[in-house]
Every structure is written in structure tokens, then in C-alpha cells.
Design a protein around this motif. Structure first.
Motif: not given
Length: 295
Positions: A28-56
Motif C-alpha cells: 500500500d505504500w513504499g516499495f521493495p528495494g533489492k529482490m533476489r531469487f534463491s538458487p533453487d528458485g523457491r523463494f524471493i528475498a527482498y528488503d522493505y522500509p520499516q515504516q513510511q518516511e523511514s530510511d531503515n
């Protein structure tokens, strides 16, 4: 993997065979940063802001079929995904939890967290992920060179500096630039790079009276200075690129971080923008000439 829409972002799979799209998750707000498939393709790791207007940011693990998701790294620090080890047993990430950006690893098994993160190497700086070799060596780019914002007391009558310059902020030292005082002199705004790549910058606004800082993450792929305050102190003018990589001058609301384009440009380079005192006219350099434009 795809991010769409300036109001809502999504993680989606696009079929190479027929171009069909399958949405796995909508934000609903913000956007994922980096996204990476696991080597077997079963999972996707991604980072996302902890809260709106946060750089963490925190790191999450999403099943590639969208069936389940778990938080992988939760911490008050800024945690940025780097990638998976070739065996798929660990997720690497950069974090400033130890005081400087360092490389950490967390063990994963069958989409489940195993234990606590472990330090891999300290002080890696603003790392740009490249990836692993087949032998297990990890390569990353490194942004070198620093830029910081300083303040000092100045006597305009005598034309001399009265105090030694001091860092305006102790956060993300070496990654801050383009300072600008608000019209009333009570706030200092500057651009701060929090992670490499698109959408890695924020506008920081520091109160001279309280020392409190607030951050805005405008919906811009890139932005740079010089930045200028509007005469009424409600907006900040800067150069940048939007999600469609269109170059332009943008106004960022100083309270909400909302972005509105003031001028698009394509061929001739725009530089040194400024608003007239009436706030209705815009002065900027267009290639080799100066231009005045009604806003």
C-alpha cells in the motif's frame, strides 16, 4: 521481478514464454528495494522500509508461489539485501547496526530462519552487489569518495568564520550533500545517500532549534542538487529522475514528501534552478543560456 505504479508497488513474476504477469504481493505504500531469487528458485528475498518516511529497512522472505512469507531480518538498523550464497543456505545483507555498514549473513533452511545474523566482514561502505562466483567468492562494487554537510558560525560584517566547521549530522557520514537553509533559517535540508542505486536517496530536514531530523523518500529514482526551498518554506526544488527515468525539476512537499513535476527536460541539460521570491516563476540554466519560466 517487477515494481509498478507510483501509488502502490508490487512484486510480480513475468513469464518469459508469453509475458503473462502473476502478482505475488502488493504494498500500500513504499516499495521493495533489492529482490533476489534463491538458487533453487523457491523463494524471493527482498528488503522493505520499516515504516513510511523511514530510511531503515528490514528483509523478508517470500515464497515464489506467493503462498507464505516470513520476516528474515528485523532490526532498528538499516538492513539492505545483498544476495544468496550459491548453496542457498545463507542470505547476505549490509547493515549499519554495528555503527558502520558491514556485511552480515543469516542462515535459512527450507524458507525458515535458522539462528541469528552473524558478522561476515566490517566496514564495507556503500556496497553495490555484483554476485558470487562458482567457487563461492563474493564480488561487490564500492562507491568511493565522500561528501558531507558542515555548519559554522559566520560574521557577515567582518567576512570571517567564527567557529570551526562541524558535521551537520552524524548519520551516514560521507554520503550527504547539497545543503540549503529554509527561508526562515530554522531548518537545514540536504540530500543523503542511504544505499547505492535507484531510490537510494532521501531528503533530510534538520531543525536548528531542536536538532531533530526528519526524512522524506520522494518517489524518484534519482535526485541531486543544488536544492532550493520555495519562498514560503513549504516545498523543496531539486533535479531528478522519476520512475520512468524522465529527467525533470521536481517540487517535494517539505511536510509530506509528496512529489510534483515542475518542468520536464530531455535534450538540453538543466542546472542551477531557483524560484523567484513570488514563487510563481522559475529561473534555471538551459544548456548555455538562462531561462525564466512561469511555474
Amino acid at each position: 521481478l517487477k515494481i509498478v505504479n507510483q501509488f502502490k508497488s508490487q512484486i510480480a513474476l513475468i513469464s518469459v514464454a508469453d509475458g503473462s504477469v502473476r502478482v505475488l504481493k502488493t504494498f500500500d505504500w513504499g516499495f521493495p528495494g533489492k529482490m533476489r531469487f534463491s538458487p533453487d528458485g523457491r523463494f524471493i528475498a527482498y528488503d522493505y522500509p520499516q515504516q513510511q518516511e523511514s530510511d531503515n529497512r528490514d528483509i523478508f522472505l517470500l515464497a515464489a508461489d506467493g503462498s507464505r512469507e516470513i520476516p528474515l531480518v528485523e532490526h532498528t538498523a538499516a538492513d539492505v539485501l545483498l544476495g544468496w550464497t550459491p548453496d542457498g543456505n545463507n542470505v547476505l545483507f549490509a547493515s549499519d547496526r554495528s555503527g558502520s555498514m558491514s556485511m552480515w549473513a543469516v542462515r535459512v533452511s527450507d524458507g525458515k530462519l535458522q539462528g541469528s545474523p552473524e558478522l561476515v566482514t566490517s566496514d564495507i561502505g556503500q556496497a553495490i552487489p555484483i554476485g558470487f562466483t562458482r567457487t563461492g567468492s563474493y564480488y561487490y562494487g564500492l562507491e568511493i569518495g565522500t561528501s558531507d554537510v558542515y555548519t559554522a558560525e559566520f560574521d557577515p560584517a567582518a567576512g570571517r568564520v567564527l567557529t570551526q566547521p562541524q558535521n551537520a549530522t552524524q548519520r551516514f557520514v560521507g554520503s550527504n550533500s547539497s545543503p540549503a537553509w529554509s527561508p526562515d533559517g530554522q531548518f537545514l535540508a540536504y540530500v543523503s545517500t542511504r544505499r547505492p542505486g535507484p531510490f537510494g536517496q532521501v531528503i533530510s530536514i534538520r531543525s536548528l532549534k531542536t536538532g531533530e531530523e526528519r526524512y522524506h523518500s520522494p518517489n524518484l529514482a534519482d535526485m541531486w542538487g543544488p536544492i532550493r526551498w520555495s519562498p514560503d518554506g513549504r516545498s523543496i526544488l531539486l533535479l531528478g529522475k522519476d520512475r520512468k527515468i524522465r529527467h525533470g525539476l521536481f517540487l517535494v512537499d517539505a511536510q509530506t514528501g509528496a512529489v510534483s513535476p515542475a518542468l520536464w527536460w530531455a535534450d538540453a541539460e538543466i542546472s542551477n534552478p531557483a524560484l523567484f521570491p513570488d514563487g510563481k516563476r522559475l529561473l534555471y540554466r538551459n544548456g548555455e543560456s538562462g531561462t525564466i519560466r512561469e511555474t
